[in-house]
Design an enzyme around this catalytic site. Structure first.
Site, PDB file in Angstrom:
ATOM      1  N   LYS A 121       0.819  -1.210   0.000  1.00 52.25           N
ATOM      2  CA  LYS A 121       0.000   0.000   0.000  1.00 52.25           C
ATOM      3  C   LYS A 121       0.850   1.256   0.000  1.00 52.25           C
ATOM      4  O   LYS A 121       0.527   2.226  -0.680  1.00 52.25           O
ATOM      5  CB  LYS A 121      -0.949   0.009   1.206  1.00 52.25           C
ATOM      6  N   LYS A 204      -9.523 -12.491  -7.711  1.00 47.37           N
ATOM      7  CA  LYS A 204     -10.408 -12.617  -6.557  1.00 47.37           C
ATOM      8  C   LYS A 204     -11.515 -11.559  -6.587  1.00 47.37           C
ATOM      9  O   LYS A 204     -11.259 -10.410  -6.956  1.00 47.37           O
ATOM     10  CB  LYS A 204      -9.518 -12.400  -5.328  1.00 47.37           C
ATOM     11  N   LYS A 207     -13.617  -5.558  -3.664  1.00 47.17           N
ATOM     12  CA  LYS A 207     -14.188  -4.234  -3.828  1.00 47.17           C
ATOM     13  C   LYS A 207     -13.247  -3.274  -4.529  1.00 47.17           C
ATOM     14  O   LYS A 207     -13.657  -2.234  -5.024  1.00 47.17           O
ATOM     15  CB  LYS A 207     -14.580  -3.653  -2.458  1.00 47.17           C
TER      16      LYS A 207
END
Ligand code: TRP
Length: 341
Positions: A121, A204, A207
């Site tokens: 991230k 996968k 969201k």
């Protein structure tokens, strides 16, 4: 029989989920949340909506408020029973932050820097746009777990490293200051079905995928979900057969179908032998819609009764605080902090 086991002999499980979206999706449910529901029958279960962790993504306050309540409502709607499990909101238990500080003082800078989720991230966003909270995120997670003396932590594979850190920190504390924490085992959810995106069936269901048209949401209308199944990516053949390598889309639909109906892949293959992809997709859509509609209705009903939700949350917070404050007091005592008399 699981039910004949007395409460004190039950192993304790704890897990958490972030309220970062308006709706959970089918991948969350089949991959993890379904097992949360099952575990409450045999375990002393603590489940929390980790709103403090969600602050690392800088949500809009109105959205966070709405999503936190929607998360609780959906957890109840899928079958988490507040009479069986302790269901609570992380920020309702101040000991999470208090223990997190203690654990931060035991964590090496390099050790925290090696967490792959943090590395991914922070690399994506750059150092100046990465908040310190993202760096300490796994340490707060360790506090979430250690506070409740959890034996097992049901999570997905992507959380394995965070559970290892939790175990390391618990052991480190125990060996420096005396036995205080239960060292939890990861309970990596393999039994759960791995559900992929309907549009991108090799990735996968998530969201964060580019388009939401491949993500089946628990709170979507039946029409919206039917449409998503209808346009699901398949292949140019015509056989409904499980072959992840060459037929990722059809295989994913088969996984979804069997996970919902409890049928097996080979039974489903036989069931759809000689039928076209269109028929197969509609059949999958129907079983999913039939399954999700009562869940959605139940969640909407709960959200319309805020007083009832508030009551559930305050009872959950009370039970959680009782356990957490006891662990925190023992921790402070072991550290040599003077108790306030
Ligand atoms: N990091 C977890 C996730 O993204 C969420 C989480 C926070 C959690 N605290 C936890 C999971 C404690 C298990 C136990 O999925």
């Amino acid at each position: 029989m699981a039910n004949s086991v007395g409460a004190t002999e039950r192993k304790r499980v704890l897990s958490g989920i972030q309220p970062t979206h308006d709706s959970f999706h089918l991948g969350n449910y089949l991959g993890a949340l379904k097992q949360w529901v099952e575990l409450q029958e045999s375990h002393d279960a603590f489940y929390c909506v980790v709103d403090l962790h969600a602050l690392t993504v800088e949500p809009d306050p109105a959205a966070l408020r709405k999503r936190t309540l929607a998360s609780i409502a959906q957890l109840i709607a899928i079958g988490i029973d507040p009479a069986k499990s302790t269901l609570f909101i992380q920020s309702h238990v101040p000991a999470h932050n208090q223990l997190a500080w203690v654990m931060e003082c035991l964590t090496g800078f390099g050790e925290a820097g090696r967490m792959t989720q943090f590395k991914d991230k922070s690399q994506k966003n750059g150092a100046d746009r990465t908040v310190v909270g993202l760096f300490t995120y796994p340490i707060l997670q360790a506090a979430d777990i250690l506070l409740y003396q959890a034996d097992q932590v049901p999570v997905g594979e992507d959380q394995r490293q965070h559970i290892e850190l939790t175990r390391d920190l618990g052991q480190r504390f125990n060996s420096k200051y005396g036995q205080t924490f239960t060292i939890p085992e990861g309970y990596i959810l393999k039994a759960g079905a791995k559900i992929n995106d309907l549009q991108e069936p090799t990735a996968k269901m998530s969201k964060s995928s580019a388009s939401q048209s491949g993500v089946i949401e628990l709170m979507d209308t039946p029409e919206a979900n039917r449409k998503k199944f209808k346009s699901a990516m398949t292949d140019t053949e015509r056989e409904v057969k499980f072959d992840e390598k060459n037929k990722a889309g059809i295989s994913n639909l088969l996984t979804i179908y069997t996970a919902i109906t409890g049928s097996t892949i080979s039974a489903a293959e036989t069931e759809f032998e000689g039928k076209g992809y269109g028929d197969f997709k509609s059949a999958v859509a129907e079983v999913v819609v039939d399954f999700l509609t009562p869940i959605r209705n139940k969640a909407l009903e709960l959200l319309e009764d805020p007083a009832h939700l508030t009551k559930i949350l305050s009872e959950g917070a009370e039970k959680a605080n009782a356990v957490a404050s006891k662990t925190l007091a023992e921790t402070y005592e072991a550290l040599g902090l003077i108790p306030r008399s």
